[in-house]
Design a protein around this motif. Structure first.
Motif, short mmCIF file in Angstrom:
data_model
loop_
_atom_site.label_atom_id
_atom_site.label_comp_id
_atom_site.label_asym_id
_atom_site.label_seq_id
_atom_site.Cartn_x
_atom_site.Cartn_y
_atom_site.Cartn_z
N ILE A 190 -79.90 0.58 -26.57
CA ILE A 190 -81.25 1.18 -26.72
C ILE A 190 -82.27 0.10 -27.12
N ASN A 250 -78.96 -10.87 -40.18
CA ASN A 250 -79.13 -9.64 -39.39
C ASN A 250 -78.69 -9.87 -37.94
N GLY A 287 -77.38 -7.89 -35.69
CA GLY A 287 -77.83 -6.92 -34.68
C GLY A 287 -79.22 -7.29 -34.18
C1 COA Z 1 -80.99 -4.25 -34.62
C2 COA Z 1 -80.90 -2.88 -33.94
C3 COA Z 1 -82.30 -2.40 -33.60
C4 COA Z 1 -80.08 -3.04 -32.64
O1 COA Z 1 -80.12 -1.79 -31.97
P1 COA Z 1 -79.04 -1.33 -30.89
O2 COA Z 1 -79.69 -0.28 -30.04
O3 COA Z 1 -77.78 -0.99 -31.55
O4 COA Z 1 -78.87 -2.68 -30.04
P2 COA Z 1 -78.30 -2.80 -28.56
O5 COA Z 1 -77.16 -1.85 -28.37
O6 COA Z 1 -79.43 -2.75 -27.58
O7 COA Z 1 -77.73 -4.27 -28.57
C5 COA Z 1 -78.50 -5.40 -28.19
C6 COA Z 1 -77.58 -6.63 -28.22
O8 COA Z 1 -77.23 -6.93 -29.57
C7 COA Z 1 -75.83 -6.80 -29.76
N1 COA Z 1 -75.64 -6.15 -31.07
C8 COA Z 1 -76.30 -5.07 -31.55
N2 COA Z 1 -75.88 -4.79 -32.79
C9 COA Z 1 -74.94 -5.71 -33.10
C10 COA Z 1 -74.14 -5.94 -34.25
N3 COA Z 1 -74.21 -5.16 -35.33
N4 COA Z 1 -73.27 -6.99 -34.22
C11 COA Z 1 -73.20 -7.80 -33.14
N5 COA Z 1 -73.95 -7.64 -32.02
C12 COA Z 1 -74.80 -6.60 -32.00
C13 COA Z 1 -75.33 -5.97 -28.62
O9 COA Z 1 -73.99 -6.24 -28.31
C14 COA Z 1 -76.28 -6.39 -27.50
O10 COA Z 1 -75.91 -7.64 -26.98
P3 COA Z 1 -75.41 -7.79 -25.44
O11 COA Z 1 -76.57 -7.40 -24.60
O12 COA Z 1 -75.06 -9.22 -25.36
O13 COA Z 1 -74.28 -6.84 -25.31
C15 COA Z 1 -80.18 -1.84 -34.84
O14 COA Z 1 -78.97 -2.40 -35.28
C16 COA Z 1 -81.01 -1.43 -36.04
O15 COA Z 1 -81.82 -0.50 -35.97
N6 COA Z 1 -80.78 -2.11 -37.18
C17 COA Z 1 -81.47 -1.76 -38.41
C18 COA Z 1 -82.93 -2.11 -38.40
C19 COA Z 1 -83.17 -3.61 -38.31
O16 COA Z 1 -82.58 -4.38 -39.04
N7 COA Z 1 -84.08 -3.99 -37.38
C20 COA Z 1 -84.43 -5.36 -37.17
C21 COA Z 1 -85.34 -5.83 -38.23
S1 COA Z 1 -85.64 -7.58 -38.10
#
Ligand code: COA
Length: 181
Positions: A110, A139, A141
């Protein structure tokens, strides 16, 4: 849910639209969650969440962009926010793509889908030649999403709120190359 605020863009699964104060309960569920906010100084209070929405409404008016609501087309639900804001990155005010997704939907692409659409929107609708994402160095993700958005790490710097922050970026030229590949 779709029609609360002005629609900005649409992807395969998502609509991004401006937030309104009616989104408060849905945004609050996300940003008050301690796991979701583990890389922030603290989860958001009700008051901070309302101020956050107000701030973004101001940004829409002043900058023409801000953090937008992510709506899942399939259900019409508010599932997060993603957009462009001006952020202080190591002392400079720079255009930044940010994202928060409801944890029940993590790891389903997403954030990647939303962030890519925001990147494309920004290069088409603004004059910026470089876009950033920055985050606390732990961070994973967030920086993995930046990498999935075509960004590379450009900076690592001490930041009181994050201990150390990483900044990722993509230039307009790199974006053009991505599109033509
Ligand atoms: C960061 C965040 C927005 C990612 O959202 P998400 O919808 O789960 O992300 P996606 O599924 O689109 O993943 C995007 C990429 O990151 C990777 N990824 C996402 N979360 C991950 C994690 N926890 N560990 C490792 N890789 C991760 C995915 O594998 C993907 O990589 P790829 O395209 O090579 O497969 C979500 O974890 C979140 O809301 N976190 C809390 C809020 C936050 O910290 N926001 C950022 C502030 S700086």
């Amino acid at each position: 849910m779709y029609d609360n605020g002005k629609k900005i863009l649409e992807t395969e699964r998502l609509v991004l639209r401006e937030m309104t104060i009616e989104d408060f309960p849905f945004l609050y569920e996300i940003v008050s969650d301690p796991e979701t906010m583990q890389y922030y100084p603290a989860p958001f209070s009700e008051e901070k969440t309302r101020a956050w929405i107000d701030r973004n409404i101001e940004r829409y008016a002043n900058d023409g962009f801000g953090l937008w609501a992510i709506i899942l087309k399939e259900t019409g639900e508010f599932i997060g926010e993603c957009g462009l804001t001006l952020q202080d990155i190591d002392g400079e005010l720079l255009p930044e793509i940010g994202y928060h997704v409801h944890k029940k939907l993590w790891r389903r692409g997403i954030a990647k889908e939303a962030a890519r659409a925001v990147r494309d929107w920004a290069f088409v609708h603004t004059e910026y030649d470089i876009l950033y994402s920055y985050m606390k160095y732990t961070n994973i993700g967030s920086y993995s999403t930046a990498i999935a958005n075509g960004m590379k790490k450009v900076k690592e710097y001490p930041d009181p709120k994050n201990t150390i922050s990483y900044a990722y970026a993509i230039t307009r030229v790199e974006w053009e190359q991505l599109k033509n590949r």
